[in-house]
Design a protein around this motif. Structure first.
Motif, PDB file in Angstrom:
ATOM      1  N   ALA A   1       0.842  -1.207   0.000  1.00  0.00           N
ATOM      2  CA  ALA A   1       0.000   0.000   0.000  1.00  0.00           C
ATOM      3  C   ALA A   1       0.872   1.249   0.000  1.00  0.00           C
ATOM      4  O   ALA A   1       0.590   2.214  -0.734  1.00  0.00           O
ATOM      5  N   ALA A   2       1.942   1.249   0.796  1.00  0.00           N
ATOM      6  CA  ALA A   2       2.850   2.406   0.835  1.00  0.00           C
ATOM      7  C   ALA A   2       3.519   2.610  -0.521  1.00  0.00           C
ATOM      8  O   ALA A   2       3.673   3.753  -0.979  1.00  0.00           O
ATOM      9  N   VAL A   3       3.901   1.528  -1.184  1.00  0.00           N
ATOM     10  CA  VAL A   3       4.506   1.632  -2.521  1.00  0.00           C
ATOM     11  C   VAL A   3       3.488   2.187  -3.518  1.00  0.00           C
ATOM     12  O   VAL A   3       3.814   3.083  -4.307  1.00  0.00           O
ATOM     13  N   PHE A   4       2.253   1.697  -3.481  1.00  0.00           N
ATOM     14  CA  PHE A   4       1.208   2.204  -4.382  1.00  0.00           C
ATOM     15  C   PHE A   4       0.986   3.701  -4.167  1.00  0.00           C
ATOM     16  O   PHE A   4       0.870   4.473  -5.121  1.00  0.00           O
ATOM     17  N   VAL A   5       0.912   4.121  -2.915  1.00  0.00           N
ATOM     18  CA  VAL A   5       0.698   5.537  -2.598  1.00  0.00           C
ATOM     19  C   VAL A   5       1.887   6.369  -3.062  1.00  0.00           C
ATOM     20  O   VAL A   5       1.713   7.449  -3.641  1.00  0.00           O
ATOM     21  N   PHE A   6       3.084   5.877  -2.840  1.00  0.00           N
ATOM     22  CA  PHE A   6       4.298   6.589  -3.254  1.00  0.00           C
ATOM     23  C   PHE A   6       4.292   6.807  -4.768  1.00  0.00           C
ATOM     24  O   PHE A   6       4.551   7.917  -5.252  1.00  0.00           O
ATOM     25  N   ILE A   7       3.972   5.772  -5.522  1.00  0.00           N
ATOM     26  CA  ILE A   7       3.934   5.873  -6.990  1.00  0.00           C
ATOM     27  C   ILE A   7       2.834   6.832  -7.426  1.00  0.00           C
ATOM     28  O   ILE A   7       3.060   7.713  -8.266  1.00  0.00           O
ATOM     29  N   ALA A   8       1.636   6.675  -6.854  1.00  0.00           N
ATOM     30  CA  ALA A   8       0.518   7.552  -7.232  1.00  0.00           C
ATOM     31  C   ALA A   8       0.824   9.008  -6.908  1.00  0.00           C
ATOM     32  O   ALA A   8       0.561   9.906  -7.718  1.00  0.00           O
ATOM     33  N   SER A   9       1.393   9.272  -5.739  1.00  0.00           N
ATOM     34  CA  SER A   9       1.685  10.663  -5.371  1.00  0.00           C
ATOM     35  C   SER A   9       2.769  11.239  -6.273  1.00  0.00           C
ATOM     36  O   SER A   9       2.734  12.433  -6.598  1.00  0.00           O
ATOM     37  N   SER A  10       3.713  10.416  -6.676  1.00  0.00           N
ATOM     38  CA  SER A  10       4.750  10.890  -7.609  1.00  0.00           C
ATOM     39  C   SER A  10       4.135  11.285  -8.935  1.00  0.00           C
ATOM     40  O   SER A  10       4.464  12.337  -9.495  1.00  0.00           O
ATOM     41  N   ILE A  11       3.229  10.467  -9.436  1.00  0.00           N
ATOM     42  CA  ILE A  11       2.549  10.774 -10.706  1.00  0.00           C
ATOM     43  C   ILE A  11       1.714  12.046 -10.560  1.00  0.00           C
ATOM     44  O   ILE A  11       1.781  12.945 -11.401  1.00  0.00           O
ATOM     45  N   ILE A  12       0.946  12.126  -9.481  1.00  0.00           N
ATOM     46  CA  ILE A  12       0.074  13.287  -9.264  1.00  0.00           C
ATOM     47  C   ILE A  12       0.879  14.582  -9.217  1.00  0.00           C
ATOM     48  O   ILE A  12       0.467  15.604  -9.759  1.00  0.00           O
ATOM     49  N   HIS A  13       2.043  14.555  -8.580  1.00  0.00           N
ATOM     50  CA  HIS A  13       2.805  15.783  -8.406  1.00  0.00           C
ATOM     51  C   HIS A  13       3.810  16.064  -9.520  1.00  0.00           C
ATOM     52  O   HIS A  13       4.296  17.185  -9.646  1.00  0.00           O
ATOM     53  N   MET A  14       4.139  15.066 -10.336  1.00  0.00           N
ATOM     54  CA  MET A  14       5.057  15.316 -11.461  1.00  0.00           C
ATOM     55  C   MET A  14       4.314  15.793 -12.698  1.00  0.00           C
ATOM     56  O   MET A  14       4.845  16.578 -13.472  1.00  0.00           O
ATOM     57  N   LEU A  15       3.106  15.308 -12.886  1.00  0.00           N
ATOM     58  CA  LEU A  15       2.331  15.743 -14.039  1.00  0.00           C
ATOM     59  C   LEU A  15       1.617  17.047 -13.700  1.00  0.00           C
ATOM     60  O   LEU A  15       1.202  17.248 -12.560  1.00  0.00           O
ATOM     61  N   PRO A  16       1.464  17.920 -14.673  1.00  0.00           N
ATOM     62  CA  PRO A  16       0.760  19.190 -14.383  1.00  0.00           C
ATOM     63  C   PRO A  16      -0.754  18.973 -14.323  1.00  0.00           C
ATOM     64  O   PRO A  16      -1.490  19.388 -15.200  1.00  0.00           O
ATOM     65  N   LEU A  17      -1.192  18.288 -13.289  1.00  0.00           N
ATOM     66  CA  LEU A  17      -2.617  18.013 -13.135  1.00  0.00           C
ATOM     67  C   LEU A  17      -3.261  19.117 -12.308  1.00  0.00           C
ATOM     68  O   LEU A  17      -3.229  20.271 -12.690  1.00  0.00           O
ATOM     69  N   TRP A  18      -3.792  18.802 -11.158  1.00  0.00           N
ATOM     70  CA  TRP A  18      -4.543  19.786 -10.376  1.00  0.00           C
ATOM     71  C   TRP A  18      -3.704  20.552  -9.365  1.00  0.00           C
ATOM     72  O   TRP A  18      -4.213  21.432  -8.694  1.00  0.00           O
ATOM     73  N   HIS A  19      -2.408  20.271  -9.243  1.00  0.00           N
ATOM     74  CA  HIS A  19      -1.583  21.006  -8.270  1.00  0.00           C
ATOM     75  C   HIS A  19      -0.756  22.133  -8.893  1.00  0.00           C
ATOM     76  O   HIS A  19       0.022  22.774  -8.211  1.00  0.00           O
ATOM     77  N   ARG A  20      -0.935  22.384 -10.155  1.00  0.00           N
ATOM     78  CA  ARG A  20      -0.143  23.393 -10.864  1.00  0.00           C
ATOM     79  C   ARG A  20      -0.247  24.781 -10.223  1.00  0.00           C
ATOM     80  O   ARG A  20       0.714  25.520 -10.170  1.00  0.00           O
ATOM     81  N   SER A  21      -1.404  25.127  -9.713  1.00  0.00           N
ATOM     82  CA  SER A  21      -1.630  26.483  -9.203  1.00  0.00           C
ATOM     83  C   SER A  21      -1.548  26.573  -7.674  1.00  0.00           C
ATOM     84  O   SER A  21      -1.965  27.566  -7.097  1.00  0.00           O
ATOM     85  N   ASP A  22      -0.995  25.581  -7.015  1.00  0.00           N
ATOM     86  CA  ASP A  22      -0.980  25.579  -5.546  1.00  0.00           C
ATOM     87  C   ASP A  22      -0.210  26.740  -4.931  1.00  0.00           C
ATOM     88  O   ASP A  22      -0.621  27.310  -3.940  1.00  0.00           O
TER      89      ASP A  22
END
Length: 186
Positions: free
Chosen positions: A14-35
């Motif tokens: 579960a920790a590995v899955f979360v680590f991978i997902a969070s890396s994808i979420i924060h590396m791609l310009p998705l919804w955190h671009r304007s934070d």
């Protein structure tokens, strides 16, 4: 009841899955671009603040020394005149991403551990997938999101950022719940 020793694989996966997902979420310009938008005239801001050599830490400006000072006209004027800030200062130099990623992974293991603890106390080996999913997922959601809501309540952080991080936490908790449901001891 299920022993925690029987849940080491879903905890780590579960920790590995979360680590991978969070890396994808924060590396791609998705919804955190304007934070974190830039301050107006960043160069002037840096030039004004740099000579102060503010040590790394968390600060509030203006900061009253106590309740008595908060009611003085001088302090009220500072508040009205602004700026009013809550800020974190990091050490100068490149951001230590390795340390941050390692700490994030450890945090994800801790959230998974508590998810295992709660689900393991409530459910025995061979429990239904959806029951495991529900206990592990709810606990992970609490671990990944609820403390974030204190930041806009007490420190003025943007609600939009908190809601985006809550959505991230929902993704992380669903991945955690899925790993536990999948690998729950039979």
């Amino acid at each position: 009841m299920t022993a925690l020793t029987a849940l080491w694989l879903p905890i780590l996966l579960a920790a590995v899955f979360v680590f991978i997902a969070s890396s994808i979420i924060h590396m791609l310009p998705l919804w955190h671009r304007s934070d974190y938008p830039a301050v107006p005239d960043e160069n002037a801001f840096i030039s004004a603040v740099q000579p102060m050599a503010i040590p790394p830490g968390d600060y509030m400006v203006p900061r009253a020394s106590g309740q008595a000072e908060m009611s003085t006209p001088e302090f009220k004027e500072k508040l009205n005149k602004g700026p009013v800030l809550v800020m974190s200062v990091f050490p100068s130099g490149p951001f230590n991403m390795g340390k941050t990623l390692a700490l994030w992974f450890v945090y994800s293991v801790v959230v998974s551990y508590f998810s295992a603890y709660v689900a393991g106390r409530a459910l025995g080996p061979g429990a239904n997938y959806l029951d495991v999913f529900r206990f592990a997922g709810a606990t992970a959601f609490i671990g990944y999101t609820l403390a974030l809501w204190q930041m806009p309540i007490w420190y003025g952080r943007a609600w939009g950022m908190t809601l985006k991080q809550t959505f991230d936490g929902l993704i992380y908790s669903l991945l955690t719940a899925g790993a536990f449901g999948w690998l729950w001891p039979r």
